[in-house]
Design a protein around this motif. Structure first.
Motif, mmCIF file in Angstrom:
data_model
loop_
_atom_site.group_PDB
_atom_site.id
_atom_site.type_symbol
_atom_site.label_atom_id
_atom_site.label_comp_id
_atom_site.label_asym_id
_atom_site.label_seq_id
_atom_site.Cartn_x
_atom_site.Cartn_y
_atom_site.Cartn_z
ATOM 1 N N PHE A 5 44.325 39.675 54.308
ATOM 2 C CA PHE A 5 43.052 40.371 54.429
ATOM 3 C C PHE A 5 42.123 39.552 55.325
ATOM 4 C CE2 PHE A 5 44.774 42.446 50.757
ATOM 5 C CZ PHE A 5 44.236 43.733 50.787
ATOM 6 N N PRO A 6 41.415 40.206 56.232
ATOM 7 C CA PRO A 6 40.490 39.464 57.104
ATOM 8 C C PRO A 6 39.371 38.837 56.289
ATOM 9 C CG PRO A 6 40.113 41.829 57.285
ATOM 10 C CD PRO A 6 41.362 41.661 56.469
ATOM 11 N N ARG A 7 38.899 37.707 56.732
ATOM 12 C CA ARG A 7 37.840 37.012 56.023
ATOM 13 C C ARG A 7 36.486 37.297 56.648
ATOM 14 N NH1 ARG A 7 40.837 31.247 54.542
ATOM 15 N NH2 ARG A 7 42.833 32.204 53.975
ATOM 16 N N ARG A 8 35.487 37.344 55.802
ATOM 17 C CA ARG A 8 34.133 37.656 56.226
ATOM 18 C C ARG A 8 33.234 36.456 55.937
ATOM 19 N NH1 ARG A 8 33.693 43.512 53.032
ATOM 20 N NH2 ARG A 8 35.319 44.607 54.210
ATOM 21 N N VAL A 17 35.337 34.492 53.307
ATOM 22 C CA VAL A 17 36.016 35.003 52.112
ATOM 23 C C VAL A 17 36.659 36.354 52.402
ATOM 24 C CG1 VAL A 17 34.535 33.758 50.500
ATOM 25 C CG2 VAL A 17 33.846 36.033 51.274
ATOM 26 N N THR A 18 37.704 36.644 51.650
ATOM 27 C CA THR A 18 38.333 37.951 51.751
ATOM 28 C C THR A 18 37.421 39.016 51.143
ATOM 29 O OG1 THR A 18 39.545 37.357 49.734
ATOM 30 C CG2 THR A 18 40.735 37.192 51.824
ATOM 31 N N PRO A 19 37.599 40.280 51.547
ATOM 32 C CA PRO A 19 36.709 41.326 51.044
ATOM 33 C C PRO A 19 36.829 41.581 49.550
ATOM 34 C CG PRO A 19 38.458 42.257 52.407
ATOM 35 C CD PRO A 19 38.509 40.781 52.581
ATOM 36 N N VAL A 20 37.928 41.131 48.945
ATOM 37 C CA VAL A 20 38.077 41.204 47.488
ATOM 38 C C VAL A 20 38.044 39.798 46.926
ATOM 39 C CG1 VAL A 20 39.597 41.817 45.567
ATOM 40 C CG2 VAL A 20 39.365 43.372 47.521
ATOM 41 N N CYS A 21 37.270 39.623 45.861
ATOM 42 C CA CYS A 21 37.202 38.378 45.102
ATOM 43 C C CYS A 21 37.793 38.647 43.724
ATOM 44 C CB CYS A 21 35.747 37.936 44.977
ATOM 45 S SG CYS A 21 35.471 36.503 43.907
ATOM 46 N N VAL A 22 38.699 37.818 43.291
ATOM 47 C CA VAL A 22 39.315 37.994 41.974
ATOM 48 C C VAL A 22 38.347 37.504 40.897
ATOM 49 C CG1 VAL A 22 41.248 37.384 40.481
ATOM 50 C CG2 VAL A 22 41.618 37.728 42.937
ATOM 51 N N GLY A 23 38.052 38.372 39.933
ATOM 52 C CA GLY A 23 37.154 38.026 38.846
ATOM 53 C C GLY A 23 37.897 37.388 37.694
ATOM 54 N N GLY A 24 37.434 36.204 37.268
ATOM 55 C CA GLY A 24 38.151 35.430 36.264
ATOM 56 C C GLY A 24 37.708 35.661 34.833
ATOM 57 N N GLY A 25 36.792 36.609 34.591
ATOM 58 C CA GLY A 25 36.362 36.864 33.220
ATOM 59 C C GLY A 25 37.497 37.305 32.311
ATOM 60 N N PRO A 26 38.227 38.358 32.660
ATOM 61 C CA PRO A 26 39.281 38.853 31.767
ATOM 62 C C PRO A 26 40.409 37.864 31.535
ATOM 63 C CG PRO A 26 38.700 40.509 33.416
ATOM 64 C CD PRO A 26 38.019 39.240 33.825
ATOM 65 N N LEU A 27 40.728 37.014 32.510
ATOM 66 C CA LEU A 27 41.891 36.139 32.333
ATOM 67 C C LEU A 27 41.655 35.068 31.282
ATOM 68 C CD1 LEU A 27 41.569 33.140 33.868
ATOM 69 C CD2 LEU A 27 41.844 34.550 35.900
ATOM 70 N N GLY A 28 40.388 34.865 30.890
ATOM 71 C CA GLY A 28 40.089 33.925 29.814
ATOM 72 C C GLY A 28 40.146 34.539 28.433
ATOM 73 N N SER A 29 40.335 35.866 28.392
ATOM 74 C CA SER A 29 40.369 36.659 27.160
ATOM 75 C C SER A 29 38.958 36.872 26.613
ATOM 76 C CB SER A 29 41.262 36.041 26.076
ATOM 77 O OG SER A 29 41.496 36.988 25.038
ATOM 78 N N MET A 30 38.452 38.091 26.847
ATOM 79 C CA MET A 30 37.136 38.482 26.352
ATOM 80 C C MET A 30 37.278 39.838 25.657
ATOM 81 S SD MET A 30 34.861 37.365 29.698
ATOM 82 C CE MET A 30 33.261 37.667 28.959
ATOM 83 N N PRO A 31 37.925 39.853 24.477
ATOM 84 C CA PRO A 31 38.212 41.137 23.820
ATOM 85 C C PRO A 31 36.969 41.930 23.446
ATOM 86 C CG PRO A 31 38.689 39.279 22.360
ATOM 87 C CD PRO A 31 38.465 38.711 23.719
ATOM 88 N N ASP A 32 35.862 41.250 23.163
ATOM 89 C CA ASP A 32 34.644 41.969 22.798
ATOM 90 C C ASP A 32 34.086 42.771 23.974
ATOM 91 O OD1 ASP A 32 34.847 40.908 20.306
ATOM 92 O OD2 ASP A 32 33.331 39.349 20.595
ATOM 93 N N VAL A 33 34.366 42.294 25.193
ATOM 94 C CA VAL A 33 33.876 42.978 26.392
ATOM 95 C C VAL A 33 34.904 43.956 26.935
ATOM 96 C CG1 VAL A 33 33.098 42.647 28.781
ATOM 97 C CG2 VAL A 33 32.375 41.049 26.992
ATOM 98 N N PHE A 34 36.161 43.488 27.031
ATOM 99 C CA PHE A 34 37.185 44.284 27.722
ATOM 100 C C PHE A 34 38.128 45.032 26.780
ATOM 101 C CE2 PHE A 34 36.065 40.819 30.689
ATOM 102 C CZ PHE A 34 35.562 41.589 31.723
ATOM 103 N N THR A 288 45.419 45.637 42.948
ATOM 104 C CA THR A 288 44.092 45.647 43.573
ATOM 105 C C THR A 288 44.217 45.709 45.090
ATOM 106 O OG1 THR A 288 43.152 44.422 41.717
ATOM 107 C CG2 THR A 288 41.912 44.403 43.779
ATOM 108 N N ALA A 289 45.162 44.965 45.636
ATOM 109 C CA ALA A 289 45.390 45.012 47.084
ATOM 110 C C ALA A 289 45.765 46.420 47.534
ATOM 111 C CB ALA A 289 46.478 44.014 47.476
ATOM 112 N N ARG A 290 46.554 47.116 46.718
ATOM 113 C CA ARG A 290 46.921 48.497 47.063
ATOM 114 C C ARG A 290 45.700 49.416 47.022
ATOM 115 N NH1 ARG A 290 51.716 47.127 44.234
ATOM 116 N NH2 ARG A 290 50.901 47.920 42.257
ATOM 117 N N LEU A 291 44.871 49.274 45.992
ATOM 118 C CA LEU A 291 43.665 50.103 45.915
ATOM 119 C C LEU A 291 42.751 49.858 47.116
ATOM 120 C CD1 LEU A 291 42.655 49.821 42.142
ATOM 121 C CD2 LEU A 291 43.691 51.785 43.276
#
Length: 316
Positions: A5-8, A17-34, A288-291
């Motif tokens: 992906f091209p960087r901006r 940075v690439t146009p998509v940034c990976v969000g690290g909230g869910p990977l830590g396990s946040m069951p109350d939110v997700f 996500t890359a496909r979307l």
């Protein structure tokens, strides 16, 4: 793979940075939110996939799962031998969730904890996270949160400072101080809610890099109204849901996933350097890359534009 992906440029930071940034909230396990748990190993494997995949930008926070997101990213970094060249790892300083303390001392503790959990001796980009939990005056006071962040930057522990939060006018006030080089706005620049339009314009005029969080509004703009009845982690009003249902129908008519339209709405905005998408499984990186690359005809964008919720339904 990070050249896929091209960087901006991220504002005037010098970071690209690439146009998509990976969000690290869910990977830590946040069951109350997700609404689901993420095991330690799955979270670490997801972080490895994020660090070695097509995107060069990963966002986390000290407060995500009481530091567990950072711990898992730190374990992933140890597994792959450190931060890949050209990769941008961002985190956030948080208030003490038990006491509400968001003083300068707390900001320093938060940043030092991040360094330890991530296994780094310097943080490339750190945001002041959700400062709406204190007044602007408290945040800017001598000995307060912003002064502490500036001191950490001066000491060389942080390279670039950002602010991340919700209320758009409060975020604008922080940008006008001239302290911050990056902004995260969340849930307020999506297919259905355009609260952050003026804020984004102001950020760009100030040379601040704009990162747009939560393009799916907490899930409903990816999974649809049959599965999710909330917007921005709260119950959505009937008009918002009605608009999203109309968007679902329009996307279906063109054979385009709603999630692709929701993501690309942000990606196609030239003012937005990167868009955060939270992930909780390694395979979500490729999904996500496909979307991000689904072909969307201009006619669909023209159909979706008037379906935005009315201003009285926006978050602001």
């Amino acid at each position: 793979m990070t050249d896929d992906f091209p960087r901006r440029p991220l504002g005037a930071t010098g970071l690209h940075v690439t146009p998509v940034c990976v969000g690290g909230g869910p990977l830590g396990s946040m069951p109350d939110v997700f609404g689901y748990d993420v095991s330690t190993e799955r979270g670490t494997e997801t972080a490895v996939a994020a660090l070695t995949g097509p995107f060069n930008f990963l966002d986390t926070a000290a407060g995500y799962s009481d530091g567990e997101s950072e711990r898992r990213i730190g374990a992933a970094l140890a597994r792959i031998g450190g931060v890949p060249e050209g990769f941008v790892l961002a985190t956030k300083v948080d208030r003490d969730f038990a006491t509400g303390d968001f003083s300068g001392d707390q900001v320093r503790r938060s940043a030092e904890g991040s360094l330890q959990r991530l296994g780094l001796d310097r943080l490339p980009l750190v945001y002041l996270h959700d400062p709406e939990h204190i007044s602007f005056e408290e945040g800017m006071a001598p000995g307060g949160a912003v002064e502490a962040l500036v001191a950490l930057q001066r000491e060389g522990l942080i390279a670039h400072l950002g602010v991340a939060g919700g209320p758009v006018e409060l975020m604008a006030r922080y940008l006008r101080t001239g302290v911050f080089a990056a902004l995260i706005t969340h849930n307020r620049w999506t297919l259905v809610d355009r609260s952050a339009g003026d804020l984004i314009d102001e950020a760009v005029s100030l040379g601040v890099g704009v990162v747009n969080g939560a393009p799916f509004g907490g899930g409903v703009l990816a999974k649809g109204t049959a599965q999710v009845g909330n917007y921005a982690y709260r119950e959505a009003d009937d008009e918002v849901l009605r608009r999203i249902r109309a968007m679902e129908e329009a996307c279906a008519a063109y054979g385009v996933p709603l999630g692709a339209a929701a993501l690309q709405f942000s990606l196609r905005d030239p003012r937005v350097a990167s868009t955060i998408v939270g992930v909780s499984r390694p395979e979500r990186i490729a999904e996500t890359a496909r979307l991000a690359t689904v072909d969307i005809p201009e006619e669909l964008w023209q159909t979706l534009a008037p379906l935005t919720a009315p201003r009285e339904s926006w978050l602001y």
